[in-house]
Motif scaffolding. Structure first.
Motif, PDB file in Angstrom:
ATOM      1  N   ARG A  34       1.300   4.015  -3.009  1.00  6.62           N
ATOM      2  CA  ARG A  34       1.038   5.436  -2.790  1.00  6.62           C
ATOM      3  C   ARG A  34       2.290   6.280  -3.087  1.00  6.62           C
ATOM      4  NH1 ARG A  34      -1.880   6.570   2.662  1.00  6.62           N
ATOM      5  NH2 ARG A  34      -1.171   4.550   3.406  1.00  6.62           N
ATOM      6  N   GLY A  35       3.435   5.708  -2.763  1.00 11.48           N
ATOM      7  CA  GLY A  35       4.701   6.398  -3.071  1.00 11.48           C
ATOM      8  C   GLY A  35       4.886   6.551  -4.568  1.00 11.48           C
ATOM      9  N   ASP A  55       0.843  -1.199   0.000  1.00 14.56           N
ATOM     10  CA  ASP A  55       0.000   0.000   0.000  1.00 14.56           C
ATOM     11  C   ASP A  55       0.878   1.249   0.000  1.00 14.56           C
ATOM     12  OD1 ASP A  55      -2.084   1.795   0.236  1.00 14.56           O
ATOM     13  OD2 ASP A  55      -2.263   1.544   2.411  1.00 14.56           O
ATOM     14  N   TYR A  56       1.891   1.256   0.871  1.00 17.41           N
ATOM     15  CA  TYR A  56       2.775   2.409   0.937  1.00 17.41           C
ATOM     16  C   TYR A  56       3.567   2.585  -0.373  1.00 17.41           C
ATOM     17  CZ  TYR A  56       1.755   2.970   5.875  1.00 17.41           C
ATOM     18  OH  TYR A  56       1.106   3.199   7.051  1.00 17.41           O
TER      19      TYR A  56
END
Lengths: 514, 306
Positions: free
Chosen positions: B132-133, B128-129
């Motif tokens: 998003r990054g 997820d991170y």
């Protein structure tokens, strides 16, 4: 009819002898050469009638069209569609003999009718100057025309036979009348070494070798001029081999190309383009720029060589002359020394030991990094400015309309000679002139009437000496127009025609055999 | 429903008229086009003649009325630079821009939807991170810089694709990615938040309690309901990408509308500038109108809201 006391002049030429060329059989044209050009190709450049006072249209004209007389490797006024031309002793008449057998791409012969039609139709740069002075263009016979001038005009051949104008470039009368001006731009027919194939406005122009060209059959079959506004895009396309020549590279992008094996950077040895600092406030007695010592101090504050190295990798030529060496009647002055101490001393003597606020500073688009460097040099002796960046067309118009004040970085690469250059920037009627000096104006008017070349040159040198002594403009350098060339190009056509910015003559270009 | 459509249609027409006024005035405020067209030594008489020929010597309201009545018929005048009808040039370039915009939208959808859904389902995980990054990077990196990097890497160093121009299908890949990446972030975040909303609803919980496979719960039940705002966004995105292609087309020398309008602005070719702005605005307003009508059709409550 006026009796022509024809005098034998060096320019009465027999071209095959001069060029050492005979219409010998040559190998069939082959291959494609592609350019990444820095500007948007405009439709009007396909038609000589609308040639602007800049060198750019000639990039296309040298391919599609031909002139009676034009700059070629043999000289600035080399007969092309004309086999010779002569000037009468009184300087009132010029006669051109059209080369026998020359044809347009549609097979029709080039005649005196076409020459007259092309001249009458011409409405580009210099049209007014030419038409004001030409009393009549007489068709003597189908192979001969005679220009009658109202009074002797020493610059006639500069205007008619160089890239100062497009008036001497010939279009086919019947075809133009048949298709109209717009139709001609859509599908032009000329008498040049390359035929029109297609033009996608703003994208690319494709041309194909014409085997009927009088001078020689071109070596390369197909030419593609591709508009690529971004410098890095042109460089990437060159590296990848998508273009063979990329025009106008500078700074780190050019350096990158230079480091690549087999690739090379070239530039015309002499450039008609010159950068200078223009100071319109100097004519106001209240302005600090009115003091010659301030202008001289500014000149000594500029490190021209460092600027040349940073901006054009040392290809440009620092100068102390407003008129570049490439132009006839130019006078060369040594480059002013870079001497900040002397500059500061001059500022102190002028009463400005701490400098002054000089107002706006207009760099020439898109040479903004150069502008920043120049503003920095001014700052180093206390002359503080505010950078004002403008779009090129807007800046040109504002300069022409005298709306720009304070400090302007000027540049021009227009064709012509020292007189035409001085006319635009120094003479009373000049479109960019910000102030007139009576003694200079008097000399300028005298040279315009002087038919003796030596005397005229002396007058023009005298003007340049005055400008130099009074530091009315601060020359920086003759700008090198750098091209990147791919290893597969054998002859890129640089420096074949003196000081011409682009590849030419196009029929002489060569690619290496694969 | 017809009253609603009529109202929205009138609003769209008013918007277009306002746009036409703005572009008409701004183009004229930017400078005198005659000064560009006329040769440097043209006399004031020549300039006046040209101004008269082009109708630029008439009062602005008259010029505007002439412009508007001709524009309605698709006549925006002739390009100053190319001496051809502006509309003809736009039609020629339109295909290239559509091709680029179309590919960019495909890239956006192909990347943003699955990644957005996955980020929502695996909320708080490393993936997820990372997703998003990736999206944030796409919005943070300027397209011109990204474009140049891609050209250097895939064009010059790896020789995989052409560096510029239009021709083969390979030509569109780099500009398509450059144009698309920026928009991936927006659509991905919208998909993720929309999915998070839906995943917390009762019917999704019920589907799971019933023992439906997770894939079926996500794609058949959750995603289907989360997709409505996403589809709307994607439709508007297409038009936005057409507008946003100016920089990308310049970097890649892509012969589309973006490049045309940049050249036109440079040379103050006002018929082209007016025509391109009007066409793109008409498209934007048209798509908005379609979306409004579609919404009203799908959700009757919208028709009666003020």
């Amino acid at each position: 009819m006026r009796h022509l006391a024809l005098r034998a002049r060096a320019f009465v030429l027999s071209l095959p002898l001069l060029l050492g060329l005979a219409p010998a059989a040559s190998a069939a044209p082959e291959g494609t050469m592609t350019w990444g050009v820095h500007i948007t190709l405009a439709s009007r450049w396909l038609d000589p009638a609308e040639t602007e006072g800049i060198i750019t249209p000639f990039m296309v004209l040298y391919a599609l069209h031909d002139a009676l007389v034009k700059p070629m490797p043999a000289g600035i006024n080399t007969p092309s569609l004309a086999e010779s031309f002569t000037q009468s002793k009184d300087g009132l008449t010029y006669e051109f003999v059209i080369r026998k057998g020359v044809k347009f791409h549609n097979g029709e012969p080039v005649t005196a009718e076409d020459v007259k039609f092309s001249f009458d139709r011409y409405r580009g740069s210099g049209a007014k100057a030419l038409k004001d002075r030409v009393k009549e263009l007489q068709i003597v016979d189908p192979g001969r025309v005679r220009f009658h001038l109202k009074e002797p005009w020493p610059d006639f051949m500069t205007f008619y036979g160089t890239s100062a104008t497009g008036a001497g470039w010939i279009v086919p009368k019947k075809y133009v009348e048949h298709v109209g001006d717009d139709g001609f731009k859509r599908s032009p027919i000329g008498a040049g070494p390359y035929k029109f194939v297609s033009f996608n406005p703003g994208v690319e122009l494709v041309l194909e070798a014409w085997d009927g060209y009088w001078r020689k059959t071109p070596n390369i079959k197909r030419l593609v001029l591709r508009s690529m506004a971004e410098e890095t895009t042109r460089a990437a396309a060159l590296k990848k081999g998508e273009v063979d020549i990329a025009y106008l590279l500078s700074g780190p992008v050019a350096e990158d190309i230079r480091r690549m094996p087999g690739f090379k950077l070239v530039a015309p040895k002499e450039s008609p383009a010159i950068f200078w600092v223009d100071l319109p406030d100097q004519w106001d007695p209240k302005s600090p720029w009115h003091d010659r010592r301030v202008r001289l101090a500014t000149s000594h504050a500029l490190d021209r060589q460092a600027l040349n190295q940073a901006e054009t990798l040392g290809f440009s030529t620092p100068t102390g002359s407003l008129i570049p060496r490439a132009l006839e009647f130019s006078k060369v002055f040594p480059t002013p020394a870079f001497d900040v101490q002397k500059a500061k001393q001059l500022m102190a003597e002028a009463g400005y030991p701490n400098g002054f606020d000089a107002g706006d500073f207009y760099p020439w688009p898109p040479y903004f990094s150069m502008g920043e460097a120049l503003a920095g040099y001014l700052q180093s002796i206390g002359i503080r400015t505010k950078m004002r960046i403008m779009e090129r067309a807007t800046m040109t118009a504002a300069w022409r309309d005298r709306k720009l004040k304070n400090v302007i970085i000027g540049i021009t690469g227009a064709g012509g000679n020292a007189a035409t250059r001085l006319e635009a920037y120094v003479s009373k009627g000049g479109i960019y002139t910000s102030g007139v000096m009576p003694d200079v104006e008097d000399l300028f008017q005298r040279q315009a009437r002087e038919t003796d070349v030596k005397k005229r040159e002396a007058l023009l040198h005298q003007i340049q000496q005055i400008l130099h002594d009074r530091v009315t403009q601060i020359p920086i350098y003759e700008l090198a127009f750098i091209w990147g060339v791919h290893p597969r190009v054998e002859e890129p056509g640089v420096n074949l025609i003196r000081s011409f910015a682009y590849s030419a003559p196009l029929e002489d270009l060569k690619l290496k055999r694969q | 429903m017809s009253r609603f459509i009529l109202g929205r249609l009138l609003q769209s027409i008013v918007s277009l008229v306002v746009v036409s006024m703005v572009v008409f005035v701004l183009v004229r405020l930017s400078g005198d086009p005659i000064r560009i067209m006329a040769p440097p030594e043209a006399s004031e008489a020549d300039i006046a003649l040209m101004r008269n020929y082009l109708g630029l010597d008439r009062p602005w309201p008259v010029q505007y009325w002439n412009f508007l009545t001709r524009a309605v018929q698709g006549d925006f005048g002739k390009s100053v630079r190319f001496r051809r009808p502006a509309m003809e040039l736009i039609v020629e370039r339109y295909g290239a821009t559509l091709e680029l915009g179309g590919l960019a939208v495909l890239i956006v959808i192909a990347v943003a939807l699955p990644v957005g859904v996955y980020a929502a389902v695996r909320r708080g995980t490393v993936l997820d991170y990372l997703a998003r990054g990736f999206a944030a990077l796409g919005q943070a990196v300027p397209p011109f810089w990204l474009g140049l990097l891609l050209v250097l890497l895939f064009g010059v160093l790896l020789h995989l694709v052409p560096t510029s121009g239009r021709g083969s299908p390979l030509h569109v890949i780099l500009p398509g990615i450059t144009l698309g990446w920026f928009a991936v972030a927006g659509l991905m975040r919208l998909t993720r938040s929309s999915m998070l909303d839906v995943l917390g609803t009762e019917y999704v919980k019920l589907a799971r309690i019933k023992g439906l496979p997770e894939r079926q719960v996500i794609w058949k039940h959750a995603f289907k309901n989360a997709a409505l705002p996403v589809v709307t966004f994607a439709a508007l995105l297409f038009v936005a990408l057409l507008n946003g292609s100016i920089i990308v087309e310049t970097v890649f020398n892509w012969p589309g509308l973006g490049l045309l309008v940049i050249e036109a602005v440079d040379s103050r070719d006002y018929p082209i500038v007016q025509a391109v702005v009007m066409c793109l605005s008409a498209m934007y307003i048209g798509v908005n109108l379609l979306v409004d009508v579609l919404y009203a059709y799908l959700n009757p409550k919208i028709r009666y809201s003020p």
